[in-house]
Design an enzyme around this catalytic site. Structure first.
Site, PDB file in Angstrom:
ATOM      1  N   ARG A   4       0.418 -12.516  13.394  1.00  0.00           N
ATOM      2  CA  ARG A   4       1.099 -13.458  14.301  1.00  0.00           C
ATOM      3  C   ARG A   4       2.552 -13.031  14.517  1.00  0.00           C
ATOM      4  O   ARG A   4       3.056 -13.061  15.647  1.00  0.00           O
ATOM      5  CB  ARG A   4       1.059 -14.882  13.728  1.00  0.00           C
ATOM      6  CG  ARG A   4      -0.339 -15.470  13.726  1.00  0.00           C
ATOM      7  CD  ARG A   4      -0.376 -16.844  13.045  1.00  0.00           C
ATOM      8  NE  ARG A   4      -1.735 -17.232  12.772  1.00  0.00           N
ATOM      9  CZ  ARG A   4      -2.547 -17.837  13.658  1.00  0.00           C
ATOM     10  NH1 ARG A   4      -2.112 -18.127  14.855  1.00  0.00           N
ATOM     11  NH2 ARG A   4      -3.784 -18.146  13.334  1.00  0.00           N
TER      12      ARG A   4
ATOM     13  N   LEU B  40      -6.015 -16.513   4.517  1.00  0.00           N
ATOM     14  CA  LEU B  40      -5.915 -16.573   5.977  1.00  0.00           C
ATOM     15  C   LEU B  40      -5.156 -17.861   6.274  1.00  0.00           C
ATOM     16  O   LEU B  40      -5.328 -18.864   5.573  1.00  0.00           O
ATOM     17  CB  LEU B  40      -7.311 -16.622   6.620  1.00  0.00           C
ATOM     18  CG  LEU B  40      -8.171 -15.364   6.501  1.00  0.00           C
ATOM     19  CD1 LEU B  40      -9.561 -15.599   7.085  1.00  0.00           C
ATOM     20  CD2 LEU B  40      -7.516 -14.166   7.192  1.00  0.00           C
ATOM     21  N   ASP B  41      -4.331 -17.846   7.323  1.00  0.00           N
ATOM     22  CA  ASP B  41      -3.579 -19.055   7.682  1.00  0.00           C
ATOM     23  C   ASP B  41      -4.532 -20.193   8.012  1.00  0.00           C
ATOM     24  O   ASP B  41      -5.684 -19.956   8.387  1.00  0.00           O
ATOM     25  CB  ASP B  41      -2.748 -18.832   8.956  1.00  0.00           C
ATOM     26  CG  ASP B  41      -1.802 -17.679   8.832  1.00  0.00           C
ATOM     27  OD1 ASP B  41      -1.362 -17.400   7.716  1.00  0.00           O
ATOM     28  OD2 ASP B  41      -1.516 -17.071   9.885  1.00  0.00           O
ATOM     29  N   LEU B  42      -3.986 -21.404   7.989  1.00  0.00           N
ATOM     30  CA  LEU B  42      -4.771 -22.601   8.339  1.00  0.00           C
ATOM     31  C   LEU B  42      -5.520 -22.412   9.668  1.00  0.00           C
ATOM     32  O   LEU B  42      -6.693 -22.754   9.797  1.00  0.00           O
ATOM     33  CB  LEU B  42      -3.799 -23.790   8.435  1.00  0.00           C
ATOM     34  CG  LEU B  42      -4.393 -25.150   8.683  1.00  0.00           C
ATOM     35  CD1 LEU B  42      -5.236 -25.599   7.496  1.00  0.00           C
ATOM     36  CD2 LEU B  42      -3.293 -26.175   8.975  1.00  0.00           C
TER      37      LEU B  42
ATOM     38  N   THR C 176      -6.200 -19.533  11.219  1.00  0.00           N
ATOM     39  CA  THR C 176      -6.925 -18.261  11.388  1.00  0.00           C
ATOM     40  C   THR C 176      -8.370 -18.460  10.970  1.00  0.00           C
ATOM     41  O   THR C 176      -8.666 -19.199  10.033  1.00  0.00           O
ATOM     42  CB  THR C 176      -6.254 -17.148  10.550  1.00  0.00           C
ATOM     43  OG1 THR C 176      -4.896 -17.029  10.961  1.00  0.00           O
ATOM     44  CG2 THR C 176      -6.961 -15.814  10.742  1.00  0.00           C
TER      45      THR C 176
END
Ligand code: URA
Length: 261
Positions: free
Chosen positions: A206, A121-123, A125
């Protein structure tokens, strides 16, 4: 009844059973339930059963044939493997270490055994991620051919999102790495999207939302295949239970957990 001292076997076992197997606290620790000391405390406080009976300190078990549960949850299917479900907060990196010393997802779970996140997961998210040392399950969940569903809640800017943009998100969005696959998309409230995708491209949700003119403000993963949890608070973890492992196994074809695999 007097408790046996640590290392003694319960009175009701015969001699052959006393000699058999591994110490229960060692087995629990190997399944990732904590240090041996913590596992001894779990046994002493009556949280652990072996074949349906409350276990006492000193109990030995045969991991192949004994049915061991903590708080009514089977301890795991394979010795040595652990499967945590973590609710990742914003600002935590999905890797096993960071050269800049930022908090990583493995800092949120017990240090032993060593584990890794399943996918990323992104930073920024938030939400559910599996962290494990089970390579077979990792491959099965992340392999593109399996198409395991991931469901997200996305608050987007400039809502509400028009019916035309929702249709585009559902049918496929042209991104710089190609057209996205079909997605389930609904708008439970103006500017809040529930998006289920079957792929796992970098920053996919995103980028999809950007492409239809609604940049994401907040993104939370709320489901991985059959796994949901509304009560796990941000930053905390729990073990996946046996029924969740079986369900994941059936959905991914991982084998090993589902009956008959
Ligand atoms: N899609 C994104 O854009 N970010 C994530 O972290 C996961 C899916």
């Amino acid at each position: 009844m007097t408790q046996p001292h640590q290392g003694e076997q319960p009175w009701y076992l015969d001699d052959a059973e006393r000699a058999k197997g591994e110490r229960l606290q060692k087995v629990l620790a190997a399944h990732g339930w904590g240090s041996r000391r913590v596992c001894e405390e779990m046994i002493a406080s009556g949280r652990v059963t072996v074949n349906g009976l409350t276990a006492e300190l000193g109990r030995r078990v045969d991991v192949e044939s004994d049915d061991v549960e903590v708080d009514g949850v089977p301890i795991g299917v394979k010795p040595g493997l652990v499967h945590y479900l973590v609710n990742k907060p914003r600002g935590v990196i999905c890797s096993v270490g960071d050269p800049h010393g930022r908090p990583t997802i493995v800092d949120l779970v017990p240090p032993e055994p060593r584990v890794h996140p399943v996918g990323r997961l992104d930073l920024d998210t938030e939400g559910l991620i599996v962290v494990t040392n089970d390579g077979a399950l990792t491959n099965a969940i992340t392999h593109p051919s399996r198409g395991v569903e991931k469901e997200y809640l996305a608050s987007v800017r400039r809502g509400p999102v028009s019916p035309g943009a929702l249709r585009t998100l559902r049918q496929g969005v042209e991104l710089d790495d190609g057209l996205t696959g079909p997605a389930d998309v609904s708008q439970p409230e103006p500017g809040l999207l529930r998006i289920t995708i079957h792929e796992g491209r970098n920053r996919q949700v995103r980028r999809m939302c950007d492409a239809v003119g609604h940049p994401v403000e907040r993104l939370v993963r709320v489901r991985i295949g059959p796994i949901r949890d509304r009560s796990l608070s941000p930053g905390s973890w729990r073990h996946l239970d046996a029924s969740e492992l079986i369900a994941l196994s059936l959905e991914t074809g991982a084998g090993g957990y589902a009956p008959g695999t």
